[in-house]
Scaffold this motif. Structure first.
Motif, PDB file in Angstrom:
ATOM      1  N   ASP A  75       0.791  -1.249   0.128  1.00 29.13           N
ATOM      2  CA  ASP A  75       0.011   0.089  -0.181  1.00 29.13           C
ATOM      3  C   ASP A  75       0.921   1.298  -0.111  1.00 29.13           C
ATOM      4  N   SER A  76       0.173   2.228  -0.136  1.00 32.87           N
ATOM      5  CA  SER A  76       1.042   3.854  -0.207  1.00 32.87           C
ATOM      6  C   SER A  76       1.892   3.935   1.003  1.00 32.87           C
ATOM      7  N   SER A  77       1.594   3.232   2.175  1.00 33.57           N
ATOM      8  CA  SER A  77       2.683   3.361   3.402  1.00 33.57           C
ATOM      9  C   SER A  77       3.849   2.682   3.301  1.00 33.57           C
ATOM     10  N   SER A  78       3.979   1.776   2.516  1.00 34.92           N
ATOM     11  CA  SER A  78       5.211   0.940   2.322  1.00 34.92           C
ATOM     12  C   SER A  78       6.091   1.304   1.103  1.00 34.92           C
ATOM     13  N   VAL A  79       5.535   2.406   0.373  1.00 35.10           N
ATOM     14  CA  VAL A  79       6.412   2.566  -0.896  1.00 35.10           C
ATOM     15  C   VAL A  79       8.111   3.189  -0.499  1.00 35.10           C
ATOM     16  N   SER A  80       8.813   2.483  -1.079  1.00 34.98           N
ATOM     17  CA  SER A  80      10.277   3.201  -1.031  1.00 34.98           C
ATOM     18  C   SER A  80      10.808   3.119  -2.339  1.00 34.98           C
ATOM     19  N   TYR A  81      11.914   4.077  -2.393  1.00 36.89           N
ATOM     20  CA  TYR A  81      12.493   4.091  -3.712  1.00 36.89           C
ATOM     21  C   TYR A  81      14.061   3.539  -3.714  1.00 36.89           C
ATOM     22  N   LEU A  82      14.312   2.949  -4.520  1.00 37.84           N
ATOM     23  CA  LEU A  82      15.792   2.102  -4.726  1.00 37.84           C
ATOM     24  C   LEU A  82      16.508   3.369  -5.486  1.00 37.84           C
ATOM     25  N   ARG A  83      17.843   3.244  -5.079  1.00 37.58           N
ATOM     26  CA  ARG A  83      18.747   4.331  -5.570  1.00 37.58           C
ATOM     27  C   ARG A  83      18.993   3.935  -7.256  1.00 37.58           C
ATOM     28  N   PRO A  84      19.055   5.042  -7.988  1.00 35.87           N
ATOM     29  CA  PRO A  84      19.148   4.741  -9.548  1.00 35.87           C
ATOM     30  C   PRO A  84      20.770   4.551  -9.723  1.00 35.87           C
ATOM     31  N   GLU A  85      21.650   5.016  -8.905  1.00 38.61           N
ATOM     32  CA  GLU A  85      22.973   5.199  -9.384  1.00 38.61           C
ATOM     33  C   GLU A  85      23.454   3.793  -9.947  1.00 38.61           C
ATOM     34  N   THR A  86      23.227   2.563  -9.526  1.00 38.48           N
ATOM     35  CA  THR A  86      23.878   1.435  -9.997  1.00 38.48           C
ATOM     36  C   THR A  86      23.152   0.997 -11.144  1.00 38.48           C
ATOM     37  N   ALA A  87      21.582   0.853 -11.129  1.00 38.09           N
ATOM     38  CA  ALA A  87      20.794   0.142 -12.161  1.00 38.09           C
ATOM     39  C   ALA A  87      20.842   1.009 -13.368  1.00 38.09           C
ATOM     40  N   GLN A  88      20.724   2.423 -13.067  1.00 36.01           N
ATOM     41  CA  GLN A  88      20.852   3.090 -14.499  1.00 36.01           C
ATOM     42  C   GLN A  88      21.989   3.030 -15.121  1.00 36.01           C
ATOM     43  N   GLY A  89      23.155   2.973 -14.220  1.00 38.36           N
ATOM     44  CA  GLY A  89      24.429   3.072 -14.922  1.00 38.36           C
ATOM     45  C   GLY A  89      24.404   1.732 -15.519  1.00 38.36           C
ATOM     46  N   ILE A  90      24.084   0.720 -15.064  1.00 41.94           N
ATOM     47  CA  ILE A  90      24.052  -0.646 -16.064  1.00 41.94           C
ATOM     48  C   ILE A  90      23.600  -0.603 -17.470  1.00 41.94           C
ATOM     49  N   PHE A  91      22.156   0.596 -17.532  1.00 37.12           N
ATOM     50  CA  PHE A  91      21.781   0.342 -18.852  1.00 37.12           C
ATOM     51  C   PHE A  91      22.386   1.622 -19.626  1.00 37.12           C
ATOM     52  N   VAL A  92      23.124   2.632 -18.950  1.00 32.89           N
ATOM     53  CA  VAL A  92      23.686   3.438 -19.826  1.00 32.89           C
ATOM     54  C   VAL A  92      25.057   3.163 -20.361  1.00 32.89           C
ATOM     55  N   ASN A  93      25.628   2.242 -19.619  1.00 33.03           N
ATOM     56  CA  ASN A  93      27.107   1.476 -20.097  1.00 33.03           C
ATOM     57  C   ASN A  93      26.811   0.560 -20.520  1.00 33.03           C
ATOM     58  N   PHE A  94      25.570  -0.056 -20.980  1.00 33.31           N
ATOM     59  CA  PHE A  94      25.584  -1.264 -21.698  1.00 33.31           C
ATOM     60  C   PHE A  94      26.088  -1.440 -22.996  1.00 33.31           C
ATOM     61  N   LYS A  95      26.308  -0.529 -23.855  1.00 32.77           N
ATOM     62  CA  LYS A  95      27.104  -0.982 -25.230  1.00 32.77           C
ATOM     63  C   LYS A  95      28.495  -0.705 -24.727  1.00 32.77           C
ATOM     64  N   ASN A  96      29.131   0.046 -23.846  1.00 33.83           N
ATOM     65  CA  ASN A  96      30.341   0.014 -23.665  1.00 33.83           C
ATOM     66  C   ASN A  96      30.903  -1.501 -22.848  1.00 33.83           C
ATOM     67  N   VAL A  97      30.124  -1.873 -22.174  1.00 30.13           N
ATOM     68  CA  VAL A  97      30.146  -3.282 -21.295  1.00 30.13           C
ATOM     69  C   VAL A  97      30.198  -4.266 -22.401  1.00 30.13           C
ATOM     70  N   ALA A  98      29.361  -4.475 -23.334  1.00 30.70           N
ATOM     71  CA  ALA A  98      29.316  -4.974 -24.451  1.00 30.70           C
ATOM     72  C   ALA A  98      30.384  -5.243 -25.161  1.00 30.70           C
ATOM     73  N   THR A  99      30.913  -4.145 -25.653  1.00 30.56           N
ATOM     74  CA  THR A  99      32.164  -3.964 -26.503  1.00 30.56           C
ATOM     75  C   THR A  99      33.337  -4.210 -25.818  1.00 30.56           C
ATOM     76  N   VAL A 100      33.681  -3.824 -24.895  1.00 28.32           N
ATOM     77  CA  VAL A 100      34.797  -3.944 -24.041  1.00 28.32           C
ATOM     78  C   VAL A 100      35.036  -5.251 -23.511  1.00 28.32           C
ATOM     79  N   SER A 101      34.049  -5.984 -23.025  1.00 26.37           N
ATOM     80  CA  SER A 101      34.136  -7.204 -22.560  1.00 26.37           C
ATOM     81  C   SER A 101      33.933  -8.369 -23.634  1.00 26.37           C
ATOM     82  N   ARG A 102      33.611  -7.986 -24.693  1.00 26.84           N
ATOM     83  CA  ARG A 102      33.389  -8.678 -25.970  1.00 26.84           C
ATOM     84  C   ARG A 102      32.393  -9.601 -25.827  1.00 26.84           C
ATOM     85  N   MET A 103      31.124  -9.314 -25.195  1.00 27.78           N
ATOM     86  CA  MET A 103      30.158 -10.148 -24.839  1.00 27.78           C
ATOM     87  C   MET A 103      29.040 -10.006 -25.704  1.00 27.78           C
ATOM     88  N   LYS A 104      28.425 -11.327 -25.730  1.00 22.97           N
ATOM     89  CA  LYS A 104      27.089 -11.215 -26.897  1.00 22.97           C
ATOM     90  C   LYS A 104      25.973 -11.691 -25.943  1.00 22.97           C
TER      91      LYS A 104
END
Length: 126
Positions: free
Chosen positions: A39-68
């Protein structure tokens, strides 16, 4: 840009003007519920600093680590949130240890099958 200038701004995708959408509300925080109640009394927000960085750096991670795809990226880190309690008007800082795992697959794949395979692999790993 003024409202009159927005239709003149070229799109990053195709370079043609007039293809941008209007301004929209954008929230970087991930919301979730803490505790047994949804319910509305239990809403919390997780920090975007890590998860958003994963998405922002996706192309860099895929290229540098040569992952497919499929591959996963995991990060762990501390988050600090300041809160004001209604009792005695106290300020306090809450510290969380958070970990995010993002597993990327080919959009053409059957995600349910890939998810089940990943879950079974993780259970076997444990």
């Amino acid at each position: 840009a003024t409202p009159e200038e927005i239709p003149l701004v070229p799109s990053p995708a195709n370079g043609e003007p007039g293809h941008l959408t209007g301004a929209r509300s954008f929230n970087l925080m991930f919301n979730t519920n803490i505790g047994p109640y949804d319910d509305s009394s239990s809403v919390s927000y997780l920090r975007p600093e890590t998860a958003q960085g994963i998405f922002v750096n996706f192309k860099n991670v895929a290229t540098v680590s040569r992952m497919k795809v499929p591959f996963g990226v995991a990060q762990i880190g501390k988050a600090f949130r300041n809160e004001i309690t209604p009792r005695q008007f106290l300020f306090r800082s809450r510290e969380f240890e958070q970990m995010e795992i993002e597993y990327f697959i080919d959009p053409k794949d059957d995600y349910k099958q890939v998810q089940e395979e990943w879950i079974m692999e993780m259970w076997n790993f444990l």
